[in-house]
Design a protein around this motif. Structure first.
Motif, PDB file in Angstrom:
ATOM      1  N   SER A  96      34.063  39.488  27.684  1.00 48.08           N
ATOM      2  CA  SER A  96      33.846  38.614  28.588  1.00 48.08           C
ATOM      3  C   SER A  96      32.960  38.065  27.981  1.00 48.08           C
ATOM      4  CB  SER A  96      33.268  39.464  30.135  1.00 48.08           C
ATOM      5  OG  SER A  96      31.858  40.389  29.360  1.00 48.08           O
ATOM      6  N   LEU A 157      44.500  41.234  42.460  1.00 51.23           N
ATOM      7  CA  LEU A 157      42.832  41.258  42.488  1.00 51.23           C
ATOM      8  C   LEU A 157      43.101  40.779  41.243  1.00 51.23           C
ATOM      9  CD1 LEU A 157      40.576  43.576  42.642  1.00 51.23           C
ATOM     10  CD2 LEU A 157      40.966  44.440  41.495  1.00 51.23           C
ATOM     11  N   GLU A 158      42.963  40.287  40.378  1.00 53.31           N
ATOM     12  CA  GLU A 158      42.297  40.087  38.876  1.00 53.31           C
ATOM     13  C   GLU A 158      42.531  38.771  39.391  1.00 53.31           C
ATOM     14  OE1 GLU A 158      44.137  43.258  35.413  1.00 53.31           O
ATOM     15  OE2 GLU A 158      45.614  41.864  35.913  1.00 53.31           O
ATOM     16  N   TRP A 160      42.441  36.917  42.001  1.00 51.78           N
ATOM     17  CA  TRP A 160      41.513  36.883  42.863  1.00 51.78           C
ATOM     18  C   TRP A 160      40.150  37.092  42.885  1.00 51.78           C
ATOM     19  CZ3 TRP A 160      37.204  40.814  45.112  1.00 51.78           C
ATOM     20  CH2 TRP A 160      36.106  39.584  46.385  1.00 51.78           C
ATOM     21  N   LEU A 161      39.639  37.678  41.411  1.00 51.55           N
ATOM     22  CA  LEU A 161      38.296  37.984  40.881  1.00 51.55           C
ATOM     23  C   LEU A 161      38.003  36.732  40.488  1.00 51.55           C
ATOM     24  CD1 LEU A 161      38.028  41.428  39.524  1.00 51.55           C
ATOM     25  CD2 LEU A 161      36.488  40.584  40.985  1.00 51.55           C
ATOM     26  N   LEU A 162      39.016  36.470  39.915  1.00 56.42           N
ATOM     27  CA  LEU A 162      39.452  35.322  39.056  1.00 56.42           C
ATOM     28  C   LEU A 162      38.241  33.741  39.301  1.00 56.42           C
ATOM     29  CD1 LEU A 162      39.445  34.136  36.437  1.00 56.42           C
ATOM     30  CD2 LEU A 162      42.116  33.771  37.072  1.00 56.42           C
ATOM     31  N   ARG A 164      36.771  33.978  42.497  1.00 53.54           N
ATOM     32  CA  ARG A 164      35.158  34.400  42.847  1.00 53.54           C
ATOM     33  C   ARG A 164      34.719  34.360  41.768  1.00 53.54           C
ATOM     34  NH1 ARG A 164      38.520  35.230  46.399  1.00 53.54           N
ATOM     35  NH2 ARG A 164      38.368  34.648  48.649  1.00 53.54           N
ATOM     36  N   LEU A 165      34.782  34.732  40.252  1.00 54.51           N
ATOM     37  CA  LEU A 165      34.007  35.008  39.214  1.00 54.51           C
ATOM     38  C   LEU A 165      33.999  34.769  38.426  1.00 54.51           C
ATOM     39  CD1 LEU A 165      33.165  39.450  39.796  1.00 54.51           C
ATOM     40  CD2 LEU A 165      32.064  38.025  40.702  1.00 54.51           C
ATOM     41  N   TRP A 167      36.434  33.430  34.862  1.00 55.11           N
ATOM     42  CA  TRP A 167      37.414  34.975  34.242  1.00 55.11           C
ATOM     43  C   TRP A 167      35.928  35.633  33.004  1.00 55.11           C
ATOM     44  CZ3 TRP A 167      36.818  35.206  28.821  1.00 55.11           C
ATOM     45  CH2 TRP A 167      36.513  34.138  27.580  1.00 55.11           C
ATOM     46  N   ALA A 170      34.933  38.297  36.206  1.00 59.43           N
ATOM     47  CA  ALA A 170      36.499  39.273  36.376  1.00 59.43           C
ATOM     48  C   ALA A 170      36.511  40.633  35.390  1.00 59.43           C
ATOM     49  CB  ALA A 170      37.240  38.303  36.894  1.00 59.43           C
ATOM     50  N   ALA A 173      33.874  43.083  36.076  1.00 60.32           N
ATOM     51  CA  ALA A 173      34.103  43.771  36.952  1.00 60.32           C
ATOM     52  C   ALA A 173      35.139  44.777  37.102  1.00 60.32           C
ATOM     53  CB  ALA A 173      34.767  42.546  38.584  1.00 60.32           C
ATOM     54  N   LEU A 174      36.021  44.263  35.693  1.00 55.44           N
ATOM     55  CA  LEU A 174      37.340  44.926  35.356  1.00 55.44           C
ATOM     56  C   LEU A 174      36.749  46.489  34.845  1.00 55.44           C
ATOM     57  CD1 LEU A 174      39.937  42.094  35.131  1.00 55.44           C
ATOM     58  CD2 LEU A 174      39.286  44.039  36.531  1.00 55.44           C
TER      59      LEU A 174
END
Length: 405
Positions: A96, A157-158, A160-162, A164-165, A167, A170, A173-174
């Motif tokens: 990240s 889910l990934e 969706w996280l992408l 909002r957050l 890459w 995301a 969070a993962l």
């Protein structure tokens, strides 16, 4: 259950692995294709350069498969899989924060070791250790049924996280999800499998049956036929997994819709795996495995014709079902032919090829796309290769199982 009515601990191990395989596959493997295009846009690197890092990781995982199998044969899965989950968590956080291509390659080189220590090969070896004969197919089926949900649950889910957050967020969070689920289960639940102890419900200690060594197995033609066939199949199906989102995005599909398609391929694995045991019992593992490769070939032909077809639903159903059966076919046929004692080493040797295909497929398919002038020609080539793999498996002598006894 045991004869005394107590729950056999092997089923506790299976339950834990069901959870950890879903999470590990969903994050460590299926997360990469979701993040591919955002990384391209943000970092300015080419698709070949980025998928090359993924290929490096798959290559390391392939090379590590044999020593991982030998380790589990002798020491059990607890320490190895716990260490793999810890390493994977750290590497997700490092991923990240990367700013250079060399850093991405360094992360994925180490990630290969984490993959080898956490995905199906060590999980299958752990299960076979607890279920030498009776109950083995059911236990392996249970783990693969759970694993089939990985893309279905995590790719949406990934995505969706992408949105909002980003890459980077995301991935962070993962990393948290991976750590809180897999590390405790691997550390606290996994135990070394019993040796020379009867599997529950058997009259004799069938877990003490020696089985073939890796050297003896490698002298059998069936070993090499299976190794080559699963290499071809893994190359084709993993090329699709990594490149489907950019391929369909270039043809007007949204990345979210393409990710959902891959997710539904995972969902199709569930009913297919439930059907595998009765179908294989009726027609034999050799015939069923060959047909699996033919169905994969037909699916890739549909994908090559995506611009002309009104829907890709049949492709999603067929490829998902065939992929689901292929995973279970590989797990069960190795134990059936070569025995449980040295399963980890033999499965690891086969995984050198099948995981090597995962390593080559992402960048290999990208290079083929450039060389052949488009994804459609790549998919046609892969379909033809799968037909050849299916024919090779169907040509195996029908009595190969007897040769292993």
């Amino acid at each position: 259950m045991t004869d005394s009515g107590r729950l056999y601990y092997g089923w506790v191990v299976v339950a834990a692995l069901c959870v950890t395989e879903v999470v590990s596959w969903g994050i460590l493997y299926y997360g990469f294709p979701v993040l591919l295009r955002p990384m391209e846009a943000d970092l300015g690197w080419s698709r070949v350069e980025i998928t090359g890092a993924f290929s490096v990781g798959m290559g390391v995982a392939a090379l590590a498969a044999l020593p991982v199998g030998r380790w589990i044969d002798h020491h059990g899965a607890r320490a190895l899989m716990t260490t793999g989950s810890c390493l994977a968590t750290v590497l997700l956080l490092a991923w990240s924060r990367i700013e250079s291509l060399s850093a991405l390659y360094a992360v994925w080189c180490l990630m290969g070791a984490a993959l080898a220590a956490t995905l199906y090969e060590p999980a299958f070896a752990a299960v076979v250790g607890w279920f030498a004969t009776r109950g083995r197919d059911k236990a392996l089926l249970t783990v693969t049924l759970a694993g089939a949900l990985a893309s279905t649950l995590f790719m949406p889910l990934e995505a969706w996280l992408l949105t909002r957050l980003g890459w980077r967020g995301a991935l962070q969070a993962l990393a948290v999800i991976l750590a809180v689920t897999t590390i405790p289960l691997h550390a606290l639940v996994l135990r070394p499998a019993p040796r020379h102890t009867p599997t529950p419900g058997t009259e004799h200690g069938e877990s003490g049956v020696p089985g073939l060594t890796l050297g003896a197995s490698a002298r059998m033609a069936v070993f090499w036929v299976l190794a080559v066939a699963f290499f071809v199949a893994n190359f084709a199906t993993n090329a699709v997994t990594i490149h489907l989102i950019p391929y369909l995005s270039d043809r007007g599909y949204s990345p979210t819709v393409a990710a959902v398609m891959i997710g539904w391929m995972g969902a199709m694995q569930l009913p297919a795996r439930l059907l595998f045991a009765p179908v294989a019992s009726r027609f034999g593992h050799r015939a069923v495995t060959g047909v699996i490769f033919f169905v994969q070939a037909a699916s890739l032909a549909q994908l090559a014709l995506a611009a002309e077809l009104p829907t890709l639903v049949p492709m999603v159903v067929m490829l998902g079902a065939a992929n689901g059966m292929a995973t279970l076919a590989r797990a069960t046929i190795i134990a059936e032919i070569f025995g449980p004692r040295h399963y980890g080493a033999i499965a690891g040797a086969v995984a050198l090829g099948s995981n090597g295909a995962r390593a080559i497929a992402p960048v290999g398919a990208a290079l083929l796309m450039v060389a052949l002038g488009g994804y459609e020609r790549v998919f046609w080539l892969l379909a033809a290769s799968l037909v050849a793999a299916g024919l090779g498996v169907m040509a195996m002598p029908a009595g190969h199982s007897d040769d292993a006894k």
